[in-house]
Design a protein around this motif. Structure first.
Motif, PDB file in Angstrom:
ATOM      1  N   THR A  99     -34.975  11.504 -18.917  1.00 35.31           N
ATOM      2  CA  THR A  99     -34.627  10.648 -19.160  1.00 35.31           C
ATOM      3  C   THR A  99     -32.960   9.911 -18.758  1.00 35.31           C
ATOM      4  O   THR A  99     -32.834   8.757 -18.394  1.00 35.31           O
ATOM      5  CB  THR A  99     -34.837  10.065 -20.705  1.00 35.31           C
ATOM      6  N   GLU A 159     -29.508   5.490 -13.970  1.00 36.30           N
ATOM      7  CA  GLU A 159     -29.811   4.398 -12.797  1.00 36.30           C
ATOM      8  C   GLU A 159     -29.434   3.000 -13.653  1.00 36.30           C
ATOM      9  O   GLU A 159     -29.121   2.337 -13.054  1.00 36.30           O
ATOM     10  CB  GLU A 159     -31.257   4.841 -12.561  1.00 36.30           C
ATOM     11  N   ALA A 160     -29.912   2.715 -14.854  1.00 32.32           N
ATOM     12  CA  ALA A 160     -29.900   1.399 -15.373  1.00 32.32           C
ATOM     13  C   ALA A 160     -28.462   0.960 -15.524  1.00 32.32           C
ATOM     14  O   ALA A 160     -28.169  -0.015 -15.215  1.00 32.32           O
ATOM     15  CB  ALA A 160     -30.641   1.648 -16.622  1.00 32.32           C
ATOM     16  N   ILE A 167     -38.531   2.422 -24.003  1.00 31.41           N
ATOM     17  CA  ILE A 167     -40.183   2.154 -24.577  1.00 31.41           C
ATOM     18  C   ILE A 167     -40.826   3.391 -23.565  1.00 31.41           C
ATOM     19  O   ILE A 167     -41.693   3.769 -23.653  1.00 31.41           O
ATOM     20  CB  ILE A 167     -40.424   0.892 -23.996  1.00 31.41           C
ATOM     21  N   ALA A 168     -40.283   3.207 -22.183  1.00 29.55           N
ATOM     22  CA  ALA A 168     -40.895   4.379 -21.460  1.00 29.55           C
ATOM     23  C   ALA A 168     -40.692   5.657 -21.982  1.00 29.55           C
ATOM     24  O   ALA A 168     -41.822   6.539 -21.850  1.00 29.55           O
ATOM     25  CB  ALA A 168     -40.312   4.442 -19.978  1.00 29.55           C
ATOM     26  N   LEU A 169     -39.669   6.077 -22.514  1.00 26.33           N
ATOM     27  CA  LEU A 169     -39.420   7.310 -23.129  1.00 26.33           C
ATOM     28  C   LEU A 169     -40.379   7.407 -24.304  1.00 26.33           C
ATOM     29  O   LEU A 169     -41.163   8.685 -24.377  1.00 26.33           O
ATOM     30  CB  LEU A 169     -38.038   7.474 -23.676  1.00 26.33           C
ATOM     31  N   LYS A 212     -43.278   6.386 -24.925  1.00 25.97           N
ATOM     32  CA  LYS A 212     -44.570   6.750 -24.003  1.00 25.97           C
ATOM     33  C   LYS A 212     -44.544   7.854 -23.543  1.00 25.97           C
ATOM     34  O   LYS A 212     -45.667   8.731 -23.585  1.00 25.97           O
ATOM     35  CB  LYS A 212     -44.987   5.505 -23.155  1.00 25.97           C
ATOM     36  N   PHE A 262     -32.479   8.293 -15.592  1.00 21.97           N
ATOM     37  CA  PHE A 262     -32.909   7.021 -15.545  1.00 21.97           C
ATOM     38  C   PHE A 262     -31.973   6.048 -16.382  1.00 21.97           C
ATOM     39  O   PHE A 262     -31.823   5.021 -16.167  1.00 21.97           O
ATOM     40  CB  PHE A 262     -34.376   6.799 -15.892  1.00 21.97           C
ATOM     41  N   ASN A 294     -36.009  -0.975 -21.791  1.00 18.55           N
ATOM     42  CA  ASN A 294     -37.439  -0.452 -21.158  1.00 18.55           C
ATOM     43  C   ASN A 294     -37.228   1.011 -20.898  1.00 18.55           C
ATOM     44  O   ASN A 294     -38.450   1.480 -20.972  1.00 18.55           O
ATOM     45  CB  ASN A 294     -37.485  -1.245 -19.688  1.00 18.55           C
ATOM     46  N   VAL A 295     -36.285   1.618 -20.652  1.00 17.05           N
ATOM     47  CA  VAL A 295     -36.088   2.900 -20.545  1.00 17.05           C
ATOM     48  C   VAL A 295     -36.681   3.499 -21.669  1.00 17.05           C
ATOM     49  O   VAL A 295     -37.360   4.633 -22.047  1.00 17.05           O
ATOM     50  CB  VAL A 295     -34.893   3.322 -19.912  1.00 17.05           C
TER      51      VAL A 295
END
Lengths: 301, 297, 216
Positions: free
Chosen positions: C96, C102-103, C151-153, C155, C99, C148-149
């Motif tokens: 993570t 990246e963000a 939330i993705a994490l 999941k 990313f 959003n990262v």
């Protein structure tokens, strides 16, 4: 990226010397760590050529098995990508629709599939769908799960792409007397698609990464195949080839994805040079989408 | 009701099937020994599962792909091999289905019941223990083998584990959805249970010292020990009875009794013992045991 | 409904495991990701190269592969995590972080270069410019992507189920097997548990996004 040059002065001779020393020290440190790792690997016997030779041993069937698995991985990624692109475009139109009875359900669909972990979606397709008469196998479950998830991600990206086309284009087309659907199909979409192409390729990388979740439904993508080979050889040779097989599977993934990423960057550069897409703003694949497996929340367009 | 009967005339379908003993079938047979002779002249009462499968000339069988001696995928043929696979072939043969018309689907411990329930597989032959909990959702033919839960430890048994009671306070690995895992949860709560989706990961963890023991059916463990005799050893005192059955859709009594017939026949005519010698027997190094008594409940 | 009552302790523990996994990894990833971002914009070229290399590698590697190597690969260089939970945290954090970086980077790029130019003109050095001018503004614009990262994490923690962590997904598999006749209820219970984490997060991100949007 102009920021770095704004953030600091160009280093002078003294700073350059300091940096050179720092770099050398850092490099020595990194090399030492790599050396240490290799030494440990070597003393555990993991670097013996005989152990790596298995990867190229056609008689043992390893190259064929990994090759087939790569093809299967690409196959599930390609099928899902095509389906997700088509469905995603339709959903994007739906979400941009003027009619609430289209827009609202489409929005719910998009948000739902983005809020649930991909793994759960795949398991749902595998375990639940057949109970209501939809027989999907491992391939079907994986492809469907990937499609459902990626179509909602792509729908949002498409929507952002369409909205990124300069507003004047839409207004000019409307002024010429085009209907909403004509504006969309003849003016906005062609420009958005050009802009979207690199993003689509980047999304393919994400999808390819996510196909490794096939291990949980027993689809023989690369990782599952590697495990199967490990289990087969374990039975005769113990863990003699375990490390090598997993490294091979991991490397294949990374190589294919790096190649695809490079392709995306190349297409991106070409598109940017093209004057015809100058009217659109830049659209980047958001960081969370790149993570795969479950981007969520609100995408701002 | 007896439903297997041999028709006097050659069914057209049978002819077609007989012509189908193709190269692919022989190839698969090559690696795992011979395949059972296919009954070409079978006929079943209309409407039964047997008639449907016979007509289709194909069957989907769920088995394990990671269990040495019982169901292990051969990378060369991309087909599973082992005792379970041979049992599956025996059943298919009696249905008039050629070995190369069998679709093998991987079923792991955690998805066998849903797969049977939702019709993704016709039968499951996958080191599948018959028990009452499972009987609530699926039916079992057999048993065709009786295993027992045992414990595998690191070579030399450094933790001195002699039985399940010694697992208290130790980390023990098993597979989610398996009866041994449930048994530990229910009867030995002081053991710390770690679960993976497959046994090979448990074996890796034992090798790495992440867990102190792996527990499951003795025949599965024997397969793991066979590959790494320098790393693992079996405690060798089975403490449960794990009768392996063939899972099928609940309520399909005709099919169940047909499979029971097939099993009993194979017990008597030696096909069962022969299948054992060719597969699991090679790993355990033992003669085929006395076949268990089929339980027609 | 007896299903929910019977399995409540199981579901609660699984939910807490998933939450703990997500929160711990989130914090580690944020720290590591910020460090990577600082490296990526730093004056020292090798640091930039190293950070870019890190991000590129993890961007192109499936999370499952990362998990595999941290669970079973590092033993070959004689390393070992004390527990499977920790190796899952390590895998999720390392992945993570790329990313997060990246963000943050796109956030830094979104700060108008005039801001940095003005700071430099006032005589602030790299650290001051980045620390007091650029990053505070960047953090504000990156709240939605970072959210959003997150939330993705949350999941992505589901992958830990394949590596001996009894999180929600592992529990789903266990319950689906025991209750093959009530699959829909099982799935609904687990999906709701995930939504309890993701939906409020999404809502919160929306609120913060609207608040900060006024500033621009």
């Amino acid at each position: 990226m102009t920021t770095p040059t704004v953030l600091f002065d160009l280093p002078g001779p003294q700073a350059r010397r300091r940096q050179r020393i720092g770099t050398t020290l850092g490099l020595v440190l990194v090399l030492a760590l790599i050396g240490l790792a290799l030494w440990r690997l070597g003393s555990n016997g993991q670097l013996e050529p005989a152990r790596w030779a298995i990867l190229f041993d056609f008689r043992a069937g390893v190259p064929q098995a990994l090759g087939n698995a790569l093809v299967d991985t690409l196959k599930v990624a390609a099928v899902s990508m095509v389906a997700a692109t088509v469905l995603g475009a339709l959903l994007a139109f739906g979400r941009l629709s003027d009619h609430a009875w289209v827009r609202v359900p489409v929005t719910v669909v998009i948000e739902f599939f983005r809020a649930v972990p991909l793994l759960i979606l795949i398991l749902f397709c595998l375990l639940y769908l057949p109970t209501i008469g939809l027989r999907v196998g491992a391939f079907g479950a994986l492809a469907l799960g990937l499609t459902l998830y990626n179509m909602s991600v792509l729908a949002e990206i498409f929507r952002a792409g369409i909205l990124s086309v300069d507003r004047g284009q839409r207004e000019a087309a409307s002024a010429l007397g085009m209907r909403t659907s004509q504006v969309m199909l003849l003016v906005l979409l062609p420009q958005a698609v050009r802009r979207m192409l690199p993003v689509l390729i980047a999304q393919l990388v994400v999808l390819l990464k996510d196909s490794s979740l096939g291990f949980i439904v027993g689809y023989f993508e690369l990782l599952r195949q590697a495990r199967s080979l490990v289990e087969f050889f374990n039975f005769q040779f113990g863990d003699l080839y375990t490390f090598q097989l997993y490294v091979a599977a991991g490397l294949i993934y990374i190589i294919v994805n790096v190649l695809l990423s490079q392709l995306a960057k190349y297409v991106e550069r070409r598109t940017r040079r093209n004057a015809k897409v100058a009217a659109t703003a830049e659209v980047e694949l958001p960081a969370d989408v790149q993570m795969g497996g479950g981007a969520g929340g609100a995408v701002t367009a | 009701m007896r439903i297997t009967r041999y028709a006097a005339t050659l069914a057209v379908l049978g002819l077609a099937l007989a012509g189908c003993s193709s190269e692919a079938g022989n190839q698969a047979a090559e690696s795992s020994g011979s395949t059972a002779a296919v009954d070409t002249e079978v006929q079943f009462d209309a409407g039964t599962t047997m008639a449907r499968l016979n007509e289709a000339g194909a069957i989907t069988i769920g088995t394990k792909f990671d269990q040495p001696g019982f169901g292990l995928l051969n990378p060369r043929t991309q087909e599973p091999e082992g005792f379970d696979v041979e049992i599956g072939k025996l059943v298919a043969a009696k249905l008039g289905i050629d070995a190369d018309k069998i679709t093998w689907t991987e079923t792991v411990s955690a998805n066998r019941e849903p797969f049977i329930q939702n019709g993704q597989v016709d039968i499951v032959v996958a080191t599948y223990t018959i028990n009452d909990t499972r009987k609530q959702v699926v039916d079992f033919a057999g048993p065709y083998y009786e295993a027992g839960q045992d414990i595998m430890v690191a070579k030399g048994n450094p933790e001195n584990i002699a039985g399940p009671d010694d697992l208290a306070g130790k980390t023990v690995c098993s597979v989610e959805g398996s009866t041994p895992a449930q048994n530990i949860r229910d009867n030995y709560p002081q053991a710390q249970l770690t679960t993976y989706d497959v046994y090979s990961k448990c074996a890796d963890d034992l090798r790495n010292g992440n867990v102190q023991a792996v527990t499951t059916d003795n025949v599965i463990l024997t397969g793991l020990v066979a590959g790494s005799p320098d790393a693992f050893e079996l405690v060798g005192k089975p403490f449960t009875k794990e009768p392996y059955g063939i899972g099928l859709k609940k309520g399909d009594d005709q099919f169940r009794s047909f499979i029971n017939d097939v099993l009993e026949e194979s017990f008597q005519d030696g096909a069962w013992a022969e299948a054992w010698d060719r597969t699991a027997g090679k790993i355990t190094g033992t003669e085929a045991p006395e076949p268990p008594k089929v339980n027609r409940y | 409904m007896s299903f929910l009552a019977d399995n409540f302790p199981l579901l609660r523990d699984a939910f807490l495991t998933t939450l703990a996994l997500a929160v711990t990894s989130g914090i580690c990833a944020l720290v590591l990701g910020t460090l990577l971002t600082a490296m990526r914009v730093s004056p020292v070229a090798p640091l930039r190269a190293a950070a870019t290399f890190y991000v590129e590698v993890f961007r192109n590697t499936p999370l499952t592969v990362v998990f595999f190597f941290l669970a079973f690969g590092i033993v070959e260089i004689d390393l070992q995590f004390p527990s499977r939970f920790i190796s899952a945290v390590a895998a999720l954090s390392l992945y993570t972080a790329a990313f997060v970086s990246e963000a943050l980077r796109s956030g830094i790029n979104s700060v108008p270069s005039g801001q940095a130019e003005a700071a430099r003109a006032l005589g602030l050095d790299f650290r001051q410019t980045l620390g007091t001018i650029v990053l505070p503004q960047a953090f504000r614009t990156v709240v939605p992507p970072l959210g959003n990262v997150w939330i993705a994490l949350a999941k992505n923690t589901s992958i830990a189920a394949g590596f001996a962590v009894t999180d929600l997904t592992a529990t789903l598999q266990r319950l689906a097997n025991q209750n093959a006749d009530q699959l829909l209820v099982v799935f609904m219970a687990i999906v709701v548990a995930y939504l309890i984490i993701t939906l409020p997060s999404a809502w919160l991100i929306g609120v913060i996004e609207r608040r900060t949007a006024i500033l621009r």
